[in-house]
Every structure is written in C-alpha cells, then in structure tokens.
Write a protein that holds these residues in place. Structure first.
Motif: not given
Length: 543
Positions: A42, A277, A279, A303
């Motif tokens: 991340q 959520y 992406v 994201r």
C-alpha cells in the motif's frame, strides 16, 4: 567541525516518528489465515516489476525524483515483502537536479540471468535509458551504463531467451510523424550481456497498440515471456488513469511478428463508478511463476477515497493468471479486482513489516542507519541528517532549501499507506532560527505542514499550506499558536480521506491547529504527476 557539531549548530532533533493507518475496507473485507489482501504493497509503489531466482522473488518500483530510488524487495511467498535495499542509493549514480517530483526514474524492470541481476530503467530529463547490474540484489548496484540507441523511449526491459540471446524491449516514438497524441510504438533490439550494449537494428513490434485503427494511446511497459513454444508480449495501454489496461500478443520468434490475443487481459475501466471500495487504473503488469507452474501477475492500481481522488498514489497488487486456449488472462471483462484471495505459496512472514491492511509502526531512531523505506526529495549533495549527533534521535540541519524550493530540502519521509492515517513525532528546535516539523508532501507545489518556530526567545507552532505553484514557495501560514519557549513539541498529522488535520500537544493535551485542511491538494487528481503523498520530517531556515 564534525558533521555532528555542524548539525547541532542550527538543527532540529526528532525523538521518534509513528504511523497508524486503517481504511473502512480493512474491516469490511475479512481475510482468512490462508488468504492474502490486495494491495500487497500500500502507498506510492507504482510500476512493479518482478523476477524469480529459485524460491526467491525480487520486486522493484518507480520512485521518480525521490531518493534513494528504486526500492528492491525480497519475498518467498509473493505476499510478504521485505525491502532489502535501493538500487539508486549513491548521489553520484544519477543527477535529478531541480526536476519535478514526477520526473526522474520511471518504470524499472528487473531480471536475473546467470548470477547477475539487471535493472533496466529510464531517467527522464536526466540522462535517458540505462542498465545497472548487481550480483546481490541488496546491492551495491553498479553505476548506470547508458543506452543511447533507446533515445526518446521509456520503459526498457530485458528478455533472455533459452538459447542465451538477449533482447531489449521498450516504448519509443513511432516511425515518422505521430498520427495523434499518445501514439507510441514498442521496439526490440538485440543486447550483448557481456558488454551491456545494444546490437543490430531496432525493430517495431507494435505501432500504436493492439487495435491501431482505434488510435490507442500510450502503449508502454513491455515484457516478453516464453510459454509452450510461443513468445508472449505483454504491455500496458490506455494511459495510467481510468482507461489503463494490460494487453497481450504472441509470436513464434522474439522479434515478431506478433498477433493480438483476446484483450484486454486486465482493466477496471468497464465497471460502474459507484461500486463499493473501487479499485481503478489497473495495468502495468509483470508475470512470474511459482514452483508448481502457476503464473501470477504483479501490477499497479489506485484506491480512490472519492471520485478520482487518491493520495496514496499507485499501489502494487497481485493476482493469479489463468490460461485459456493458449492465452493468459488476469481478470475477465467487467470483473472487480478481488481484495482477498488464497495465498499463492505458504506464508513466509518472518521479518516482514506490515504492508497491507490496517497497520501501525514506530521509528525510535536508535539504530546506526535509517531503514531503507525513508526517502527524500532529489539527490543530496551534502550530509544534512545524522543519527549519532544525539543518540536516539534523528537530527536534521536547518538549511535554506524549503519544501517548495525544487531543491534538496532537509526532509525525510515515508509513504502514506492509507486514506485514513495519522503520523506523529516529537521535535526539538536547536538555535533561534528556522522552523522544523511534520509535513504531508505530494510535490514542491502541493503540501501541508505543521512547524515549530522560535524567534526572540518565543516558540510557536505554525500551520503551513502550499496549494499550487501560484502560492509562495515557503507556503501560506494558515494558523499559529504559542507553545512553551523550550523543550520538545509533539506534532500530529491526521488524514481522513479528503480532510487533513494538524495538532500539537502541551500539558493540557492535544489541540488542533487551525481549521480542517483540504487534502485533495495531495492527490494526483489536483497535483498531477505519478507519485503519492509522503509523511515526513523537515527543517529549514525559510521564515
């Protein structure tokens, strides 16, 4: 005067630095013990390239004008990664000058052959295409060997055939005048592994993209793989934003001709924007195999926390590759990227720091060197940081370069890995000049900071903001407050998606300094470029 004495003359000492992050998806997506979570890395870790040596895997990323550059990671399970070094870690390897933070080193590609590791790369606006080598991926890596035949191109990669012949593949201008903006080509040329020089003529493999009649844009990031008697050419296409994708072609010989397969083999552009959520911007993939013969793809994606806003930059994801009728596919059309999947290999987490999901860490500055995750803006030409001047602290020299100077400020940071995160530190300002504190930086023109200043025997905390090149380089003072005239001051930055808050602590507790700040200025949607936000520590004599 020693380095330690010079630093202490006008400096800031940081006693510790902590980070804590958790996003709503971390609670919503449950990951079983035999599963892993996407993304695997991340924060600002774009353009992943991966190679395998026996049971060991090595991964590298773009770092643009941040230094040290090109982090090198090691894993044995493709999920748990340990950073073992940086390939660009000496000031004399490259010169970023005063380049913007999204110039410099683009899209490295790592390969291994016959005991030597190779990284192919481009230093944009600072030398062109080059290759560096190492016998140990942890380093040291060689000085760059420049590749003038690839002039005008980016994203070089290396393919070594089973017969030992080596080839360089890269993105470059098309033959003749480009037909449209974003019209590029993929080229190939033989490469001598002994002399590290290109040989023979360059050949165009793809002109424009897999469907030239549709004027496809930005074909790039090429890699060649061999499988079942075919040579597969995999490339990113569509640009690095919402239309990003991965495409595949194949040939009976490395230098073509190549025929497109069912494409794209990965994209998220065909999904509804209001999905939970989300992406986005998936592409720039590289393939690797596990000992049981299965194929896996590392790739980048984003994201966003709202709309197209994302402060964590482009991150590294991992998905299995399925083969159908002789063609690889990462995801079927209109399929969201899974956020949890079965592990590709038995877990090997020993010594691996947290890089995915909710996590926290704390740096006490009690070692002889900084961990390799710490980065600064451009190439340092002098030693302005020290861990020995005061044991258990990081000391930064107060210097003229500021966060908006397009220079090399006294700034060291680590990536923001969550949309919802906090960073904190304790700072003691030495001397009666300058300022020092905690900043959230996207680039020279877009940053937020809370700083301790001392003038005339009084000490204050000040909230600073630079929200574009039209604002003064030193930043605009948004708010300030008085704090005790001496001693350490604790500072905190909190990110809540698009909102950032900055606080200081005194005997009465924590106090927010100034109003909530618009954190979208730290997103690429506003600030432009290809990087993500970095939380870090700084010192300067900019008023």
């Amino acid at each position: 005067m020693s380095i330690a004495a010079t630093l202490l003359a006008a400096s800031a000492s940081f006693g510790w630095f902590s980070y804590d992050g958790a996003d709503p998806v971390d609670q919503a997506v449950v990951v079983a013990p035999d599963e892993y979570r996407n993304p695997i890395l991340q924060g600002f870790y774009p353009d992943p390239s991966i190679t395998q040596v026996g049971e060991d895997y090595y991964l590298v990323h773009s770092t643009f004008s941040w230094f040290p550059g090109i982090p090198v990671w090691h894993s044995r399970d493709l999920v748990s990664w340990r950073q073992i070094g940086n390939a660009i870690d000496r000031p004399d390897q490259l010169d970023f000058g005063k380049l913007g933070m999204s110039r410099g080193v683009f899209a490295p590609a790592i390969e291994h052959h016959a005991g030597t590791f190779y990284i192919l790369n481009t230093c944009v606006d600072c030398g062109g295409n080059f290759v560096i080598t190492a016998s140990d991926p942890a380093g040291p890596w060689s000085d760059p060997v420049w590749l003038p035949d690839l002039e005008g191109g980016i994203d070089p990669s290396l393919f070594v055939d089973a017969d030992g012949n080596a080839w360089l593949i890269n993105n470059g201008p098309p033959v003749g005048t480009p037909r449209y903006d974003g019209h590029r080509a993929i080229w190939i040329q033989k490469f001598d592994l002994a002399t590290l020089k290109t040989m023979g003529e360059r050949t165009v493999l793809i002109d424009g993209g897999v469907e030239p009649d549709t004027n496809p844009v930005w074909i790039e990031g090429p890699h060649i793989y061999q499988h079942d008697g075919w040579y597969y050419l995999s490339c990113a296409e569509g640009g690095t934003s919402l239309n990003h994708s991965q495409v595949i072609l194949r040939s009976r010989t490395p230098d073509g001709p190549y025929t497109p397969g069912p494409n794209p083999i990965l994209t998220q552009r065909d999904l509804p924007a209001d999905r939970p959520y989300p992406v986005t911007a998936a592409g720039h993939a590289d393939f690797v195999t596990t000992p049981d013969g299965r194929w896996w793809a590392s790739f980048l994606a984003i994201r966003p926390y709202a709309g197209d806003f994302a402060n964590t930059g482009r991150e590294t994801f991992l998905l299995p590759v399925e083969w159908h009728d002789g063609w690889p596919q990462i995801l079927p059309p209109a399929t969201p990227i899974p956020l949890s999947l079965p592990r590709p290999l038995p877990a090997d987490t020993a010594g691996a720091p947290p890089t995915s999901g909710a996590f926290a860490w704390r740096e006490e500055f009690d070692g002889p060197t900084l961990s390799p995750e710490w980065i600064g803006m451009r190439i340092p030409r002098e030693q302005w940081w020290d861990l020995a001047a005061e044991p258990g602290t990081l000391t930064l020299q107060v210097r003229p370069d500021g966060l908006g100077s397009f220079g090399n400020p006294s700034f060291l940071g680590r990536r923001q890995s969550h949309a919802h995160a906090s960073a904190a530190t304790s700072v003691t300002l030495q001397g009666d000049v300058g300022q020092a504190g905690l900043a959230a930086v996207q680039n020279d023109d877009y940053w937020l900071a809370i700083a301790v200043t001392r003038q005339g025997g009084t000490q204050k905390v000040r909230l600073l903001r630079r929200a574009g090149p039209e604002e003064v380089a030193a930043g605009i003072a948004v708010a300030e407050a008085s704090v005790p005239a001496s001693g350490p001051v604790e500072l905190k930055a909190e990110a809540d998606g698009a909102t950032y808050r900055f606080s200081y602590r005194d005997e009465a507790g924590w106090h927010q300094l100034g109003p909530d700040q618009d954190g979208t200025l730290l997103s690429t949607e506003r600030a432009g470029g290809f990087t993500g936000a970095v939380f870090g520590l700084f010192a300067s004599d900019v008023p």
